[in-house]
Design an enzyme around this catalytic site. Sequence first.
Site, mmCIF file in Angstrom:
data_model
loop_
_atom_site.group_PDB
_atom_site.id
_atom_site.type_symbol
_atom_site.label_atom_id
_atom_site.label_comp_id
_atom_site.label_asym_id
_atom_site.label_seq_id
_atom_site.Cartn_x
_atom_site.Cartn_y
_atom_site.Cartn_z
ATOM 1 N N ASN A 237 -55.511 -83.401 -53.580
ATOM 2 C CA ASN A 237 -55.451 -81.996 -53.166
ATOM 3 C C ASN A 237 -54.370 -81.812 -52.095
ATOM 4 O O ASN A 237 -54.131 -82.692 -51.261
ATOM 5 C CB ASN A 237 -56.814 -81.464 -52.714
ATOM 6 N N ILE A 238 -53.725 -80.661 -52.150
ATOM 7 C CA ILE A 238 -52.680 -80.318 -51.187
ATOM 8 C C ILE A 238 -53.021 -78.953 -50.616
ATOM 9 O O ILE A 238 -52.929 -77.940 -51.324
ATOM 10 C CB ILE A 238 -51.287 -80.290 -51.857
ATOM 11 N N GLU A 239 -53.462 -78.952 -49.368
ATOM 12 C CA GLU A 239 -53.883 -77.689 -48.751
ATOM 13 C C GLU A 239 -52.679 -76.986 -48.122
ATOM 14 O O GLU A 239 -51.599 -77.554 -47.966
ATOM 15 C CB GLU A 239 -54.978 -77.960 -47.720
ATOM 16 N N CYS B 237 -55.714 -78.137 -56.198
ATOM 17 C CA CYS B 237 -56.720 -79.189 -56.359
ATOM 18 C C CYS B 237 -56.107 -80.482 -56.901
ATOM 19 O O CYS B 237 -55.079 -80.460 -57.588
ATOM 20 C CB CYS B 237 -57.796 -78.745 -57.355
ATOM 21 N N GLU C 157 -57.166 -82.406 -59.307
ATOM 22 C CA GLU C 157 -57.158 -82.514 -60.776
ATOM 23 C C GLU C 157 -55.926 -81.835 -61.361
ATOM 24 O O GLU C 157 -55.230 -82.377 -62.221
ATOM 25 C CB GLU C 157 -58.405 -81.841 -61.362
ATOM 26 N N CYS D 30 -63.911 -78.169 -59.999
ATOM 27 C CA CYS D 30 -64.166 -76.731 -59.866
ATOM 28 C C CYS D 30 -63.906 -76.035 -61.212
ATOM 29 O O CYS D 30 -63.310 -76.613 -62.123
ATOM 30 C CB CYS D 30 -63.298 -76.127 -58.770
ATOM 31 N N CYS E 41 -60.281 -75.953 -62.457
ATOM 32 C CA CYS E 41 -59.808 -77.253 -62.952
ATOM 33 C C CYS E 41 -60.439 -77.585 -64.298
ATOM 34 O O CYS E 41 -59.795 -78.192 -65.158
ATOM 35 C CB CYS E 41 -60.087 -78.349 -61.927
#
Length: 135
Positions: free
Chosen positions: A48-50, A59, A61, A95, A98
């Site tokens: 994940n890359i916020e 996300c 995935e 989620c 995804c």
Amino acid sequence: MKIITEEQKIQLWETAQQAYQKAYAPYSQFHVGAALLTQQGNIFTGCNIENVSYGLTTCAERNAIAIAVASEGGEQMKIQAIAIANNRQIPCSPCGACRQVIAEFAQENTIVIFLGQKGLEIAIITELLPSEFSF
Ligand code: THU
């Protein structure tokens, strides 16, 4: 359709555990890793890359799928299996967004490996997302 072996399932799970270590998640501190095995036999990972503008977060995935598509080509890339792990070792399945994207690149019986309430769970994508959106 290829049959995935028990060794490959474990390898994917362990690879997902490594993948979350690359996550950029300073806001939630929830580091997620995904590892997917393609029909061609390649393994790709994502994390994940916020973003400070929270909604721009991507996300693990979908990031793994993006890498797989960029490498194998969108028309060719099919997911045999995808494993998802997180740094808190808590039950966590993909989620809804995804699931829909996994379904886009699924083959018959694409499996999803994740930590469920009773330990490691293996589900078919259609169990996690019955009636995917399609037109
Ligand atoms: N996250 C994923 O990477 N995959 C999912 O399927 C659900 C959530 C990430 C997004 C965010 O960075 C963090 O988990 C907390 O929601």
